[in-house]
Write an enzyme that holds these catalytic residues in place. Structure first.
Site, PDB file in Angstrom:
ATOM      1  CE  LYS A 120      -1.599   2.340   3.493  1.00 38.58           C
ATOM      2  NZ  LYS A 120      -2.251   2.679   4.676  1.00 38.58           N
ATOM      3  CG  ASP A 160      -7.342   3.555   2.812  1.00 32.92           C
ATOM      4  OD1 ASP A 160      -8.387   3.296   2.053  1.00 32.92           O
ATOM      5  OD2 ASP A 160      -7.193   4.668   3.236  1.00 32.92           O
TER       6      ASP A 160
END
Ligand code: SF4
Length: 227
Positions: free
Chosen positions: A120, A138
């Site tokens: 991420k 997220d």
């Protein structure tokens, strides 16, 4: 989900949040990398409260290596998991100095090889700092995707990312990432999604379930979503 529905989701979020952007304050790729590392399991607001003074004191990877670990820990102690993050930031800076001429590498595989940098974080850095399309997943992106039926409830974060990459046009990955976050943060909130006024309610499985459910059940479902 067909192409028309995806288009409607993207266009609706675009109308609701035309100016969605990365809310972590930064002036260059290095500051962005540090800010994203600090933001793991912390809010952007808490990171933004810290980084003005942090980035004033530490401007380069070398600056983070000049101080003892305990001093860096003290400087970021307002952020959760600060001890681990301080250690990772120093290790990351050491590799930047030794292997990357003190610059942040642009390649995704080089970024994920850095200590404390996961998929991420690498996606956020390549897309925001280097203009490479990426859909970082997220907590907000994951929740919104699952509620809208773009992913299954038990899909992993990687599976959610792959599904989004398949249905969202590549040139829209980065902007859509920001819009999904804003949509999740300000509208389809974890605890109290605004289903009654949601322009996507007519084909949102979770929204329809919530609108039918008695108030007590909605509260239970909210708690489940928070876990
Ligand atoms: Fe989120 Fe509710 Fe809208 Fe579905 S209907 S996207 S759950 S706010």
């Amino acid at each position: 989900m067909n192409e028309k529905k995806i288009r409607r989701i993207l266009d609706t979020m675009g109308m609701m949040f035309p100016d969605a952007h990365c809310e972590l304050m930064h002036r260059n790729p290095f500051e962005l990398l540090v800010a994203v590392m600090l933001s793991a399991q912390a809010t952007d607001e808490s990171v933004n409260r810290l980084t003005p003074s942090l980035f004033h004191k530490y401007r380069t990877p070398e600056d983070y290596l000049k101080v003892p670990l305990a001093e860096l820990e003290q400087d970021i102690r307002t952020i959760g998991l600060f001890r681990n993050k301080a250690k990772n930031i120093q290790s990351m800076c050491r590799i930047l100095v030794e292997e990357w001429n003190s610059q942040v590498p642009e390649a995704h595989e080089a970024l994920v090889a850095l200590p404390g940098v996961g998929r991420k974080t690498a996606n956020v850095v390549v897309s925001n700092a280097f203009g490479v399309p990426a859909f970082a997943v997220d907590t907000h992106v994951e929740r919104v995707s699952k509620r809208l039926g773009l992913a299954k409830p038990d899909d992993s974060v990687l599976e959610v990312e792959k599904k989004l990459n398949r249905v969202v046009p590549r040139e829209e990955w980065t902007l859509s990432h920001h819009r999904f976050i804003f949509f999740g943060r300000y509208h389809c909130k974890a605890q109290s999604p605004r289903c009654a006024s949601c322009p996507l309610l007519d084909f949102c499985p979770e929204g329809k379930r919530r609108m039918k459910a008695p108030a007590s059940m909605k509260a239970g479902s909210n708690r489940k979503n928070e876990s």
